[in-house]
Design an enzyme around this catalytic site. Structure first.
Site, PDB file in Angstrom:
ATOM      1  N   THR A 132       0.820  -1.204   0.000  1.00 61.05           N
ATOM      2  CA  THR A 132       0.000   0.000   0.000  1.00 61.05           C
ATOM      3  C   THR A 132       0.860   1.264   0.000  1.00 61.05           C
ATOM      4  O   THR A 132       2.003   1.241   0.470  1.00 61.05           O
ATOM      5  CB  THR A 132      -0.894  -0.007   1.268  1.00 61.05           C
ATOM      6  OG1 THR A 132      -1.453   1.283   1.463  1.00 61.05           O
ATOM      7  CG2 THR A 132      -0.082  -0.338   2.513  1.00 61.05           C
ATOM      8  N   ASP A 133       0.285   2.374  -0.454  1.00 59.56           N
ATOM      9  CA  ASP A 133       0.988   3.661  -0.368  1.00 59.56           C
ATOM     10  C   ASP A 133       1.041   4.178   1.070  1.00 59.56           C
ATOM     11  O   ASP A 133       1.792   5.105   1.374  1.00 59.56           O
ATOM     12  CB  ASP A 133       0.332   4.709  -1.291  1.00 59.56           C
ATOM     13  CG  ASP A 133      -1.122   5.015  -0.952  1.00 59.56           C
ATOM     14  OD1 ASP A 133      -1.689   4.354  -0.053  1.00 59.56           O
ATOM     15  OD2 ASP A 133      -1.700   5.920  -1.591  1.00 59.56           O
ATOM     16  N   GLU A 134       0.256   3.561   1.978  1.00 58.60           N
ATOM     17  CA  GLU A 134       0.178   4.086   3.343  1.00 58.60           C
ATOM     18  C   GLU A 134       1.497   3.923   4.101  1.00 58.60           C
ATOM     19  O   GLU A 134       1.718   4.584   5.114  1.00 58.60           O
ATOM     20  CB  GLU A 134      -0.995   3.438   4.098  1.00 58.60           C
ATOM     21  CG  GLU A 134      -2.295   3.647   3.336  1.00 58.60           C
ATOM     22  CD  GLU A 134      -3.576   3.303   4.096  1.00 58.60           C
ATOM     23  OE1 GLU A 134      -3.564   3.297   5.329  1.00 58.60           O
ATOM     24  OE2 GLU A 134      -4.590   3.067   3.415  1.00 58.60           O
ATOM     25  N   TYR A 158      -1.915  -0.592  10.920  1.00 60.17           N
ATOM     26  CA  TYR A 158      -2.022  -1.245   9.598  1.00 60.17           C
ATOM     27  C   TYR A 158      -0.799  -0.920   8.744  1.00 60.17           C
ATOM     28  O   TYR A 158      -0.128  -1.819   8.231  1.00 60.17           O
ATOM     29  CB  TYR A 158      -3.313  -0.801   8.888  1.00 60.17           C
ATOM     30  CG  TYR A 158      -3.319  -1.127   7.395  1.00 60.17           C
ATOM     31  CD1 TYR A 158      -3.318  -2.439   6.938  1.00 60.17           C
ATOM     32  CD2 TYR A 158      -3.321  -0.099   6.435  1.00 60.17           C
ATOM     33  CE1 TYR A 158      -3.315  -2.739   5.571  1.00 60.17           C
ATOM     34  CE2 TYR A 158      -3.326  -0.389   5.072  1.00 60.17           C
ATOM     35  CZ  TYR A 158      -3.310  -1.710   4.642  1.00 60.17           C
ATOM     36  OH  TYR A 158      -3.307  -1.994   3.293  1.00 60.17           O
ATOM     37  N   LYS A 162       2.240  -3.320   7.285  1.00 60.25           N
ATOM     38  CA  LYS A 162       2.537  -3.483   5.854  1.00 60.25           C
ATOM     39  C   LYS A 162       3.984  -3.047   5.568  1.00 60.25           C
ATOM     40  O   LYS A 162       4.681  -3.668   4.775  1.00 60.25           O
ATOM     41  CB  LYS A 162       1.556  -2.677   4.998  1.00 60.25           C
ATOM     42  CG  LYS A 162       0.130  -3.191   5.008  1.00 60.25           C
ATOM     43  CD  LYS A 162      -0.050  -4.586   4.396  1.00 60.25           C
ATOM     44  CE  LYS A 162       0.208  -4.653   2.917  1.00 60.25           C
ATOM     45  NZ  LYS A 162      -0.173  -5.977   2.359  1.00 60.25           N
TER      46      LYS A 162
HETATM   47  P1  NAD Z   1      -9.484  -7.600   2.036  1.00 62.32           P
HETATM   48  O1  NAD Z   1      -9.520  -7.345   3.505  1.00 62.32           O
HETATM   49  O2  NAD Z   1     -10.701  -7.350   1.222  1.00 62.32           O
HETATM   50  O3  NAD Z   1      -9.088  -9.140   1.777  1.00 62.32           O
HETATM   51  C1  NAD Z   1      -8.068  -9.762   2.479  1.00 62.32           C
HETATM   52  C2  NAD Z   1      -8.151 -11.257   2.181  1.00 62.32           C
HETATM   53  O4  NAD Z   1      -7.080 -11.914   2.899  1.00 62.32           O
HETATM   54  C3  NAD Z   1      -9.448 -11.905   2.648  1.00 62.32           C
HETATM   55  O5  NAD Z   1      -9.930 -12.793   1.663  1.00 62.32           O
HETATM   56  C4  NAD Z   1      -9.037 -12.667   3.904  1.00 62.32           C
HETATM   57  O6  NAD Z   1      -9.842 -13.830   4.142  1.00 62.32           O
HETATM   58  C5  NAD Z   1      -7.599 -13.042   3.571  1.00 62.32           C
HETATM   59  N1  NAD Z   1      -6.793 -13.269   4.780  1.00 62.32           N
HETATM   60  C6  NAD Z   1      -6.701 -12.465   5.874  1.00 62.32           C
HETATM   61  N2  NAD Z   1      -5.886 -13.024   6.786  1.00 62.32           N
HETATM   62  C7  NAD Z   1      -5.431 -14.199   6.249  1.00 62.32           C
HETATM   63  C8  NAD Z   1      -4.545 -15.212   6.693  1.00 62.32           C
HETATM   64  N3  NAD Z   1      -3.970 -15.145   7.911  1.00 62.32           N
HETATM   65  N4  NAD Z   1      -4.287 -16.269   5.882  1.00 62.32           N
HETATM   66  C9  NAD Z   1      -4.881 -16.357   4.650  1.00 62.32           C
HETATM   67  N5  NAD Z   1      -5.752 -15.431   4.187  1.00 62.32           N
HETATM   68  C10 NAD Z   1      -6.010 -14.365   4.975  1.00 62.32           C
HETATM   69  O7  NAD Z   1      -8.226  -6.798   1.491  1.00 62.32           O
HETATM   70  P2  NAD Z   1      -8.044  -6.002   0.124  1.00 62.32           P
HETATM   71  O8  NAD Z   1      -8.578  -4.639   0.281  1.00 62.32           O
HETATM   72  O9  NAD Z   1      -8.481  -6.857  -0.988  1.00 62.32           O
HETATM   73  O10 NAD Z   1      -6.444  -5.879   0.104  1.00 62.32           O
HETATM   74  C11 NAD Z   1      -5.647  -6.910  -0.471  1.00 62.32           C
HETATM   75  C12 NAD Z   1      -4.185  -6.516  -0.356  1.00 62.32           C
HETATM   76  O11 NAD Z   1      -3.956  -5.300  -1.054  1.00 62.32           O
HETATM   77  C13 NAD Z   1      -3.712  -6.271   1.071  1.00 62.32           C
HETATM   78  O12 NAD Z   1      -2.414  -6.797   1.195  1.00 62.32           O
HETATM   79  C14 NAD Z   1      -3.711  -4.765   1.222  1.00 62.32           C
HETATM   80  O13 NAD Z   1      -2.748  -4.343   2.146  1.00 62.32           O
HETATM   81  C15 NAD Z   1      -3.362  -4.340  -0.190  1.00 62.32           C
HETATM   82  N6  NAD Z   1      -3.877  -3.023  -0.593  1.00 62.32           N
HETATM   83  C16 NAD Z   1      -5.190  -2.704  -0.437  1.00 62.32           C
HETATM   84  C17 NAD Z   1      -5.666  -1.456  -0.870  1.00 62.32           C
HETATM   85  C18 NAD Z   1      -7.110  -1.086  -0.755  1.00 62.32           C
HETATM   86  O14 NAD Z   1      -7.467   0.054  -1.076  1.00 62.32           O
HETATM   87  N7  NAD Z   1      -8.000  -1.977  -0.352  1.00 62.32           N
HETATM   88  C19 NAD Z   1      -4.779  -0.545  -1.440  1.00 62.32           C
HETATM   89  C20 NAD Z   1      -3.432  -0.915  -1.582  1.00 62.32           C
HETATM   90  C21 NAD Z   1      -2.993  -2.153  -1.164  1.00 62.32           C
HETATM   91  P1  TYD Z   2     -10.856   3.869   4.248  1.00 58.54           P
HETATM   92  O1  TYD Z   2     -11.814   3.453   3.183  1.00 58.54           O
HETATM   93  O2  TYD Z   2     -10.969   3.229   5.590  1.00 58.54           O
HETATM   94  O3  TYD Z   2      -9.403   3.684   3.629  1.00 58.54           O
HETATM   95  P2  TYD Z   2      -7.951   4.175   4.221  1.00 58.54           P
HETATM   96  O4  TYD Z   2      -8.100   4.518   5.645  1.00 58.54           O
HETATM   97  O5  TYD Z   2      -7.120   2.953   4.019  1.00 58.54           O
HETATM   98  O6  TYD Z   2      -7.541   5.321   3.358  1.00 58.54           O
HETATM   99  O7  TYD Z   2     -10.987   5.453   4.448  1.00 58.54           O
HETATM  100  C1  TYD Z   2     -10.821   6.342   3.365  1.00 58.54           C
HETATM  101  C2  TYD Z   2     -10.875   7.747   3.931  1.00 58.54           C
HETATM  102  O8  TYD Z   2     -12.208   7.984   4.428  1.00 58.54           O
HETATM  103  C3  TYD Z   2      -9.949   7.953   5.129  1.00 58.54           C
HETATM  104  O9  TYD Z   2      -9.437   9.287   5.068  1.00 58.54           O
HETATM  105  C4  TYD Z   2     -10.856   7.809   6.331  1.00 58.54           C
HETATM  106  C5  TYD Z   2     -12.196   8.311   5.821  1.00 58.54           C
HETATM  107  N1  TYD Z   2     -13.391   7.669   6.431  1.00 58.54           N
HETATM  108  C6  TYD Z   2     -14.396   8.460   6.948  1.00 58.54           C
HETATM  109  O10 TYD Z   2     -14.333   9.703   6.931  1.00 58.54           O
HETATM  110  N2  TYD Z   2     -15.492   7.838   7.489  1.00 58.54           N
HETATM  111  C7  TYD Z   2     -15.620   6.485   7.536  1.00 58.54           C
HETATM  112  O11 TYD Z   2     -16.627   5.967   8.087  1.00 58.54           O
HETATM  113  C8  TYD Z   2     -14.571   5.681   6.987  1.00 58.54           C
HETATM  114  C9  TYD Z   2     -14.653   4.184   7.021  1.00 58.54           C
HETATM  115  C10 TYD Z   2     -13.469   6.325   6.435  1.00 58.54           C
END
Ligand code: NAD
Ligand code: TYD
Length: 352
Positions: A132-134, A158, A162
């Site tokens: 992630t960019d975070e 989180y 990461k």
């Molecule tokens: P998500 O929470 O929707 O899915 C995570 C998946 O991992 C689920 O299917 C869960 O069952 C599985 N999982 C969790 N713990 C596990 C374990 N111990 N063993 C096996 N499986 C396990 O997450 P997402 O939003 O799809 O993110 C996927 C990846 O991309 C993550 O690594 C996250 O850090 C990264 N990412 C997400 C975003 C975003 O905006 N959602 C952005 C950048 C990077």
């Molecule tokens: P989120 O979807 O949780 O992603 P991330 O924290 O990984 O960026 O949140 C996106 C943005 O929205 C973040 O600045 C937090 C804000 N947010 C709210 O203002 N209200 C909410 O209920 C949630 C879940 C997020």
């Protein structure tokens, strides 16, 4: 034939990556390893579950023996690692689970890859870590965008977990020569995202006439990318990225939360036939998230210049697609939020 292990394939981004690979590469065997936590849902993959090149294995990435067994059983030569705990608010309440899965789970996969691949050599192998960019921390409003050389400065449990996993991945490259690539992506949105994240949570709340809790003053900025574009970027880096390199992935689409929420309100109201702007009255400014990063913004020019990837979908089109999907799939949201799927998987696969 390549045997690709995709971890976290039942989650939001993972399910889009699995679908892309199963359909685009019929000559590969795609093994989806997922623990099926609250965020993992096999219904996300109903359209590919019968494909001959797809296999699901329920396992925990922290279970080193189980992971090694999967590597050997399926002769894995490529890994795309997405399994993680992914929600910042949950990490604030329960940091241990994040350290366990994101740090120790990644370490267990790396060690399994190293152990199993050493026998046949690293030639033709690849470990792609999805991050992630975070990890880069927060930008001020006037700051330059994050690029691949930006110093790590994670703030939430989180992003700290990461960041730690990214460091382990690079350490395995530098120490053992493991052929890794790392991608760091901005905020994704699209179908099948668990409705605790901003966009799906708010779509559901607008639909039900519930309040929309905007943290602080809604000034925080995120860079948004449609999830299928992220899956395409992963495909490009997995196949063509240079070993040992990092690629940032982003949408070139910065929006403050309040701007985004207003667009969302308009889109949902229009699609459900509400009078324009009706749901704006649901917006509530609530207490800010602890340690809330002000701004994330990605410079994705390296992946564009080296691999020719760029986002294909503009934000308003992506948002409309996303809203339509959630409105057409209300049952999905009800099942994931009520825990119905989780109970079903518990029955089917036993207690986690
Ligand atoms: P998500 O929470 O929707 O899915 C995570 C998946 O991992 C689920 O299917 C869960 O069952 C599985 N999982 C969790 N713990 C596990 C374990 N111990 N063993 C096996 N499986 C396990 O997450 P997402 O939003 O799809 O993110 C996927 C990846 O991309 C993550 O690594 C996250 O850090 C990264 N990412 C997400 C975003 C975003 O905006 N959602 C952005 C950048 C990077
Ligand atoms: P989120 O979807 O949780 O992603 P991330 O924290 O990984 O960026 O949140 C996106 C943005 O929205 C973040 O600045 C937090 C804000 N947010 C709210 O203002 N209200 C909410 O209920 C949630 C879940 C997020």
């Amino acid at each position: 034939m390549r045997n690709i292990l995709i971890t976290g394939g039942a989650g939001f981004i993972g399910s889009h990556v699995v679908r892309l690979f199963v359909k685009r590469y019929p000559e590969y065997r795609i093994v989806n390893l997922d623990k099926l936590t609250y965020a993992g849902n096999l219904a996300n993959l109903a359209d590919v579950e019968d494909c001959p090149n797809y296999t699901f294995v329920r396992a925990d990435i922290c279970d080193f023996e189980a992971v090694c067994d999967i590597f050997r059983r399926y002769d894995i030569d490529g890994v795309i690692h997405l399994a993680a705990e992914s929600h910042v608010d949950r990490s604030i309440k329960d940091p241990f689970t994040f350290a366990r899965t994101n740090v120790l789970g990644t370490l267990s996969l790396l060690q399994a890859a190293r152990t199993c691949w050493q026998e046949s050599g690293y030639e033709g192998k690849r470990f792609h870590h999805v991050s992630t960019d975070e990890v880069y921390g927060a930008l001020g409003f006037g700051d330059a965008l994050f690029n691949e050389t930006t110093r790590y400065e994670p703030h939430s449990p989180y992003s700290a977990s990461k960041a730690s996993s990214d460091h382990f991945v690079r350490a395995f490259h530098d120490t053992y020569g493991l052929p890794v690539v790392v991608t760091n992506c901005s905020n994704n949105y699209g179908p099948c995202q668990f409705p605790e994240k901003l966009i799906p949570l708010f779509i559901n709340n607008i639909r039900l006439g519930r309040p929309l809790p905007v943290y602080g003053r809604g000034e925080n900025v995120r860079d948004w990318l449609y999830v299928e574009d992220h899956a395409q970027a992963i495909d490009a880096v997995f196949h063509r990225g240079r070993t040992g390199e990092t690629y940032n992935i982003g949408g070139f689409c910065e929006l403050s939360n309040i701007e985004l929420v207003k667009m969302l309100v308009k889109t949902v109201d229009r699609l459900v036939g509400n009078p324009e702007g009706r749901s704006e009255s649901l917006i509530r400014f609530v207490a800010d998230r602890a340690g809330h990063d002000l701004r994330y913004a990605i410079d994705a020019s390296k992946i564009r210049d080296e691999l020719g990837w760029q986002p294909s979908l503009g934000f308003s089109e992506g948002l409309e697609r996303t809203v339509r999907w959630y409105l057409d799939n209300e049952e999905w949201t009800e099942r994931v939020t009520s825990g119905e799927y989780e109970r079903y998987y518990k029955q089917m696969y036993g207690q986690r």
